[in-house]
Scaffold this motif. Structure first.
Motif, PDB file in Angstrom:
ATOM      1  N   GLY A 175     -32.542 -18.357  29.141  1.00  0.00           N
ATOM      2  CA  GLY A 175     -33.147 -19.039  30.272  1.00  0.00           C
ATOM      3  C   GLY A 175     -33.213 -18.110  31.470  1.00  0.00           C
ATOM      4  N   THR A 176     -33.876 -18.566  32.541  1.00  0.00           N
ATOM      5  CA  THR A 176     -33.996 -17.753  33.737  1.00  0.00           C
ATOM      6  C   THR A 176     -33.936 -18.671  34.955  1.00  0.00           C
ATOM      7  OG1 THR A 176     -35.329 -16.119  34.909  1.00  0.00           O
ATOM      8  CG2 THR A 176     -36.528 -17.847  33.708  1.00  0.00           C
ATOM      9  N   VAL A 177     -34.177 -18.112  36.124  1.00  0.00           N
ATOM     10  CA  VAL A 177     -34.202 -18.888  37.360  1.00  0.00           C
ATOM     11  C   VAL A 177     -35.667 -19.012  37.771  1.00  0.00           C
ATOM     12  CG1 VAL A 177     -33.495 -18.940  39.778  1.00  0.00           C
ATOM     13  CG2 VAL A 177     -31.928 -18.038  38.031  1.00  0.00           C
ATOM     14  N   PRO A 178     -36.134 -20.237  38.104  1.00  0.00           N
ATOM     15  CA  PRO A 178     -37.556 -20.397  38.443  1.00  0.00           C
ATOM     16  C   PRO A 178     -38.004 -19.390  39.506  1.00  0.00           C
ATOM     17  CG  PRO A 178     -36.474 -22.547  38.310  1.00  0.00           C
ATOM     18  CD  PRO A 178     -35.391 -21.506  38.182  1.00  0.00           C
ATOM     19  N   GLY A 179     -39.118 -18.686  39.206  1.00  0.00           N
ATOM     20  CA  GLY A 179     -39.674 -17.746  40.177  1.00  0.00           C
ATOM     21  C   GLY A 179     -39.003 -16.387  40.184  1.00  0.00           C
TER      22      GLY A 179
ATOM     23  N   ILE B  84     -20.560  -2.407   6.908  1.00  0.00           N
ATOM     24  CA  ILE B  84     -20.490  -2.371   8.360  1.00  0.00           C
ATOM     25  C   ILE B  84     -20.291  -3.786   8.896  1.00  0.00           C
ATOM     26  CG2 ILE B  84     -21.675  -1.645  10.462  1.00  0.00           C
ATOM     27  CD1 ILE B  84     -23.438   0.164   8.670  1.00  0.00           C
ATOM     28  N   GLY B  85     -19.314  -3.954   9.759  1.00  0.00           N
ATOM     29  CA  GLY B  85     -19.075  -5.264  10.354  1.00  0.00           C
ATOM     30  C   GLY B  85     -19.614  -5.321  11.778  1.00  0.00           C
ATOM     31  N   HIS B  86     -19.925  -6.529  12.237  1.00  0.00           N
ATOM     32  CA  HIS B  86     -20.370  -6.713  13.622  1.00  0.00           C
ATOM     33  C   HIS B  86     -19.465  -7.727  14.304  1.00  0.00           C
ATOM     34  CE1 HIS B  86     -22.678  -7.039  17.183  1.00  0.00           C
ATOM     35  NE2 HIS B  86     -23.244  -8.203  16.910  1.00  0.00           N
ATOM     36  N   LEU B  87     -18.910  -7.330  15.447  1.00  0.00           N
ATOM     37  CA  LEU B  87     -18.106  -8.247  16.234  1.00  0.00           C
ATOM     38  C   LEU B  87     -19.058  -8.928  17.211  1.00  0.00           C
ATOM     39  CD1 LEU B  87     -15.135  -5.818  16.974  1.00  0.00           C
ATOM     40  CD2 LEU B  87     -15.600  -7.158  14.906  1.00  0.00           C
ATOM     41  N   THR B  88     -19.476 -10.149  16.871  1.00  0.00           N
ATOM     42  CA  THR B  88     -20.510 -10.814  17.677  1.00  0.00           C
ATOM     43  C   THR B  88     -19.933 -11.295  19.001  1.00  0.00           C
ATOM     44  OG1 THR B  88     -19.995 -12.907  16.599  1.00  0.00           O
ATOM     45  CG2 THR B  88     -21.755 -11.583  15.629  1.00  0.00           C
ATOM     46  N   GLY B  89     -20.780 -11.228  20.014  1.00  0.00           N
ATOM     47  CA  GLY B  89     -20.355 -11.661  21.345  1.00  0.00           C
ATOM     48  C   GLY B  89     -20.942 -13.009  21.697  1.00  0.00           C
ATOM     49  N   SER B  90     -20.959 -13.325  22.982  1.00  0.00           N
ATOM     50  CA  SER B  90     -21.534 -14.597  23.424  1.00  0.00           C
ATOM     51  C   SER B  90     -22.613 -14.335  24.467  1.00  0.00           C
ATOM     52  CB  SER B  90     -20.441 -15.479  24.028  1.00  0.00           C
ATOM     53  OG  SER B  90     -19.879 -14.827  25.155  1.00  0.00           O
ATOM     54  N   GLY B  91     -23.560 -15.259  24.563  1.00  0.00           N
ATOM     55  CA  GLY B  91     -24.624 -15.126  25.559  1.00  0.00           C
ATOM     56  C   GLY B  91     -25.891 -14.549  24.959  1.00  0.00           C
ATOM     57  N   GLY B  92     -26.931 -14.540  25.778  1.00  0.00           N
ATOM     58  CA  GLY B  92     -28.257 -14.144  25.317  1.00  0.00           C
ATOM     59  C   GLY B  92     -28.311 -12.703  24.843  1.00  0.00           C
TER      60      GLY B  92
ATOM     61  N   VAL C 251     -28.941 -12.176  39.671  1.00  0.00           N
ATOM     62  CA  VAL C 251     -28.187 -13.044  38.769  1.00  0.00           C
ATOM     63  C   VAL C 251     -27.862 -12.237  37.513  1.00  0.00           C
ATOM     64  CG1 VAL C 251     -28.240 -15.154  37.386  1.00  0.00           C
ATOM     65  CG2 VAL C 251     -29.280 -15.118  39.672  1.00  0.00           C
ATOM     66  N   ALA C 252     -26.600 -11.809  37.405  1.00  0.00           N
ATOM     67  CA  ALA C 252     -26.166 -11.011  36.253  1.00  0.00           C
ATOM     68  C   ALA C 252     -25.211 -11.835  35.402  1.00  0.00           C
ATOM     69  CB  ALA C 252     -25.508  -9.716  36.717  1.00  0.00           C
ATOM     70  N   THR C 253     -25.577 -13.091  35.215  1.00  0.00           N
ATOM     71  CA  THR C 253     -24.840 -14.010  34.343  1.00  0.00           C
ATOM     72  C   THR C 253     -25.866 -14.996  33.782  1.00  0.00           C
ATOM     73  OG1 THR C 253     -22.990 -15.564  34.258  1.00  0.00           O
ATOM     74  CG2 THR C 253     -24.339 -15.586  36.258  1.00  0.00           C
ATOM     75  N   GLU C 254     -25.446 -15.851  32.858  1.00  0.00           N
ATOM     76  CA  GLU C 254     -26.409 -16.793  32.285  1.00  0.00           C
ATOM     77  C   GLU C 254     -26.865 -17.781  33.354  1.00  0.00           C
ATOM     78  OE1 GLU C 254     -27.445 -16.736  28.976  1.00  0.00           O
ATOM     79  OE2 GLU C 254     -26.197 -14.961  28.647  1.00  0.00           O
ATOM     80  N   PRO C 255     -28.173 -17.880  33.607  1.00  0.00           N
ATOM     81  CA  PRO C 255     -28.656 -18.875  34.564  1.00  0.00           C
ATOM     82  C   PRO C 255     -28.292 -20.292  34.112  1.00  0.00           C
ATOM     83  CG  PRO C 255     -30.381 -17.292  34.061  1.00  0.00           C
ATOM     84  CD  PRO C 255     -29.261 -17.027  33.095  1.00  0.00           C
ATOM     85  N   THR C 256     -28.059 -21.170  35.085  1.00  0.00           N
ATOM     86  CA  THR C 256     -27.805 -22.576  34.778  1.00  0.00           C
ATOM     87  C   THR C 256     -28.866 -23.417  35.467  1.00  0.00           C
ATOM     88  OG1 THR C 256     -26.474 -22.993  36.741  1.00  0.00           O
ATOM     89  CG2 THR C 256     -25.321 -22.116  34.801  1.00  0.00           C
ATOM     90  N   GLU C 257     -28.989 -24.675  35.018  1.00  0.00           N
ATOM     91  CA  GLU C 257     -29.980 -25.577  35.619  1.00  0.00           C
ATOM     92  C   GLU C 257     -29.741 -25.738  37.107  1.00  0.00           C
ATOM     93  OE1 GLU C 257     -31.158 -29.195  34.186  1.00  0.00           O
ATOM     94  OE2 GLU C 257     -32.301 -28.235  32.568  1.00  0.00           O
ATOM     95  N   ALA C 258     -28.468 -25.633  37.497  1.00  0.00           N
ATOM     96  CA  ALA C 258     -28.134 -25.891  38.905  1.00  0.00           C
ATOM     97  C   ALA C 258     -28.593 -24.755  39.826  1.00  0.00           C
ATOM     98  CB  ALA C 258     -26.627 -26.082  39.044  1.00  0.00           C
ATOM     99  N   MET C 259     -29.033 -23.643  39.246  1.00  0.00           N
ATOM    100  CA  MET C 259     -29.415 -22.497  40.090  1.00  0.00           C
ATOM    101  C   MET C 259     -30.778 -22.741  40.716  1.00  0.00           C
ATOM    102  SD  MET C 259     -28.104 -19.069  38.139  1.00  0.00           S
ATOM    103  CE  MET C 259     -26.399 -18.869  37.564  1.00  0.00           C
TER     104      MET C 259
ATOM    105  N   GLY D 186     -39.408 -18.253  48.506  1.00  0.00           N
ATOM    106  CA  GLY D 186     -39.519 -17.027  49.285  1.00  0.00           C
ATOM    107  C   GLY D 186     -38.287 -16.153  49.235  1.00  0.00           C
ATOM    108  N   LEU D 187     -37.191 -16.638  48.658  1.00  0.00           N
ATOM    109  CA  LEU D 187     -35.994 -15.793  48.560  1.00  0.00           C
ATOM    110  C   LEU D 187     -36.076 -14.992  47.262  1.00  0.00           C
ATOM    111  CD1 LEU D 187     -33.262 -15.045  49.857  1.00  0.00           C
ATOM    112  CD2 LEU D 187     -32.206 -16.727  48.326  1.00  0.00           C
ATOM    113  N   PRO D 188     -36.127 -13.645  47.346  1.00  0.00           N
ATOM    114  CA  PRO D 188     -36.253 -12.835  46.137  1.00  0.00           C
ATOM    115  C   PRO D 188     -35.033 -12.971  45.225  1.00  0.00           C
ATOM    116  CG  PRO D 188     -36.710 -11.530  48.119  1.00  0.00           C
ATOM    117  CD  PRO D 188     -36.109 -12.825  48.574  1.00  0.00           C
ATOM    118  N   VAL D 189     -35.300 -13.195  43.943  1.00  0.00           N
ATOM    119  CA  VAL D 189     -34.236 -13.311  42.953  1.00  0.00           C
ATOM    120  C   VAL D 189     -34.606 -12.496  41.726  1.00  0.00           C
ATOM    121  CG1 VAL D 189     -32.881 -14.867  41.499  1.00  0.00           C
ATOM    122  CG2 VAL D 189     -33.734 -15.663  43.710  1.00  0.00           C
ATOM    123  N   VAL D 190     -33.643 -11.734  41.197  1.00  0.00           N
ATOM    124  CA  VAL D 190     -33.838 -10.992  39.963  1.00  0.00           C
ATOM    125  C   VAL D 190     -32.742 -11.387  38.983  1.00  0.00           C
ATOM    126  CG1 VAL D 190     -33.871  -8.715  38.877  1.00  0.00           C
ATOM    127  CG2 VAL D 190     -34.898  -9.023  41.146  1.00  0.00           C
ATOM    128  N   VAL D 191     -33.142 -11.756  37.774  1.00  0.00           N
ATOM    129  CA  VAL D 191     -32.180 -11.983  36.698  1.00  0.00           C
ATOM    130  C   VAL D 191     -32.010 -10.657  35.974  1.00  0.00           C
ATOM    131  CG1 VAL D 191     -31.695 -13.208  34.550  1.00  0.00           C
ATOM    132  CG2 VAL D 191     -32.762 -14.421  36.464  1.00  0.00           C
TER     133      VAL D 191
END
Lengths: 342, 342
Positions: B158-162, B189-197, B134-142, B147-152
């Motif tokens: 947030g993350t995906v349970p397990g 110095i300026g910072h162009l802020t992004g979105s997400g964690g 999972v290379a995007t923001e996890p959602t509740e629906a995930m 037993g299925l291996p998952v890596v965030v």
């Protein structure tokens, strides 16, 4: 893991569309609309349905099976290189074409899987996709089970047996771009040649335009690359040769980026000293940084047409393969202008 | 089409690894090496084996089942936006980590499938992948079957349970980049802020460095975008404010492209008049056109580590979830330099 590790994860009795409708407090037909990606559903009700699906662990694949006996309700797309962004609008058009039918998209870059696959289609076949879009050069190893819809997208060398083909007329598109440069008054025009079937047609279109203008044989360099580095190297060779070239057509936008860099390093301003035209009208071309004149290969329509062709196979499984050719359009931005008076 | 349409396409008796070895005139163990993507096989013999597989319509998925009872020998990767090229080296590292195990990669951009999926993982679950990245923001629906291996992958809210998590230390990376600008002598110095964690942590790292330098509260704009247009708009606002900002740190390389464009439109040269630093060290940063100083988020190692974590689940199905944090590195290119003397 074992197959049944996944299967056992599904509810003993998979929830039905009725369960979802009840949980979401909506009608079954509204759930169907959401599954089909209908635009005629309010965001609030759509969210309620999706949340109910999540709560019940309801999988669209269950719906898919129910709706059309599909195996995974997924179309697999095989690309050749994620770094060349031409495919982004193709995927967008494909998605819009598939949405009403409730199909999703999975993508693979076959160069990533070459170590394990005899054919870049094997992964998707193992995953039981319901159709394939081949957006890379077909290879002999690409075999497809009878009855599985396949569309080859873009001008490729060779095709996949039984596949429909949809592409834009690359030869015509390159001629449009070259004629644009000729109309601006350019006479020394270089072409950064790319690789693959589409690039070959683009080089032919470039020559067509110069032949019609009865110009001396053009400067054409590139030796079949596709990357920014390839475009940089080819443009550097052209710019370091005399007499001065005043414009270059690149086989794709990524190579055009390299030409912009080569010009900048030589103190040449674009477009005052050098006009640069790309191909694909990728997201890169539209950036404020590049503002690149480019050829719109109609990739959104290529994707949408691929979706139509895939879906039509369900109703006409035995129809003859079709070939659709779309007309590209020139998109003029800030990177092309008349040459300086000699 | 029906499931059996695909199944029936396979030979009545699927070819075995022995059939392939015989057809290719090599040993069974050499075929296994090819299947595992071993580098210790000559190109000629590898080609012979792949051609034999194609001739016999031998599918690695057959081999996969034979080798490890895997269902599709495929790892599904969910991304958020194909246009931001940060993921390219992650996929490369993942591929290199999976190759010895003979696994392939399939990718989906969940924004493309939002119309049909309650969860962006559903498609891959329906396709019976053997693991997920999972290379995007996890959602509740995930939700993921036990037993299925998952890596965030990457710093997410947030993350995906397990799920295991692997990420680079984005807060530290942004501090490195900001300290680089401070050491060059920049004070505005300026910072162009992004979105997400990840972007939130990068903004914190930026502030950490300025606090340590005891500088006035920094110019930080961006309102949570991620695109070149977002970077262009944010940088334009910063450059049109006085007093003059002499350097900007963008939350990603794509936004940094927008900053380069905003500078160019104002006649500001990079790096003489404005230093621009990106983040991700994407293929874009290394182009001749951008030559962008950027932070290497170690995405290749993030991908390789994700592969290790996925594979280790086969031997340790019940181990506790792991969190791996890698240290980013600054890559200095031509877009950063000391400010002009006041």
């Amino acid at each position: 893991m074992e197959d049944n590790a996944v299967v056992s994860s599904a509810p003993k009795h998979p929830p039905t569309i009725y369960d979802v409708a009840q949980a979401a407090g909506v009608s079954k037909s509204l759930v169907s609309l959401v599954l089909r990606g209908s635009p005629h559903v309010s965001e609030a009700r759509r969210t309620a349905v999706l949340q109910a699906m999540a709560r019940l662990d309801y999988r669209p694949s269950h719906a898919a099976a129910a709706l059309a006996g599909a195996t995974t309700r997924t179309i697999g797309v095989v690309l050749d290189d994620f770094r060349n962004l031409w495919f982004v609008s193709l995927l967008q058009g494909l998605q819009e074409g598939l949405a009403p039918h409730g199909f999703r998209i999975a993508v693979s870059d076959h160069t990533l899987n070459a170590h394990v696959e005899a054919s870049p289609l094997d992964g998707f076949l193992a995953m039981r996709v319901d159709g394939l879009v081949v957006a890379t050069e077909p290879t002999e190893a690409m075999r497809v089970p009878a009855g599985l819809p396949v569309v080859v997208a873009g001008n490729r060398q060779g095709t996949v047996p039984g596949a429909d083909v949809v592409a834009a007329d690359d030869r015509h598109g390159a001629r449009l771009a070259t004629e644009h440069l000729l109309e601006l008054g350019h006479r020394r025009i270089g072409h950064l040649t790319g690789s693959g079937g589409a690039a070959r047609l683009r080089a032919e279109g470039f020559r067509d335009a110069l032949d019609r203008a009865d110009l001396p044989s053009p400067v054409a360099r590139g030796h079949g690359g596709t990357t920014e580095q390839d475009g940089y190297a080819a443009a550097s060779r052209i710019l370091d040769d005399g007499p001065a070239t005043t414009a270059v057509l690149a086989a794709n936008d990524t190579m055009a980026m390299g030409a912009l860099a080569a010009a900048g390093e030589r103190g040449l301003r674009v477009p005052e000293d050098l006009s640069v035209v790309g191909y694909d009208d990728s997201p890169m071309a539209a950036t404020h940084l590049l503002r690149l004149t480019s050829v719109d290969g109609r990739n959104a329509e290529v994707g949408a047409t691929a979706a139509e062709l895939l879906m039509s196979r369900a109703t006409e499984p035995d129809r003859a393969a079709r070939r659709t050719l779309l007309s590209p359009a020139l998109v003029v931005r800030a990177s092309s202008a008349p040459p300086r008076p000699a």
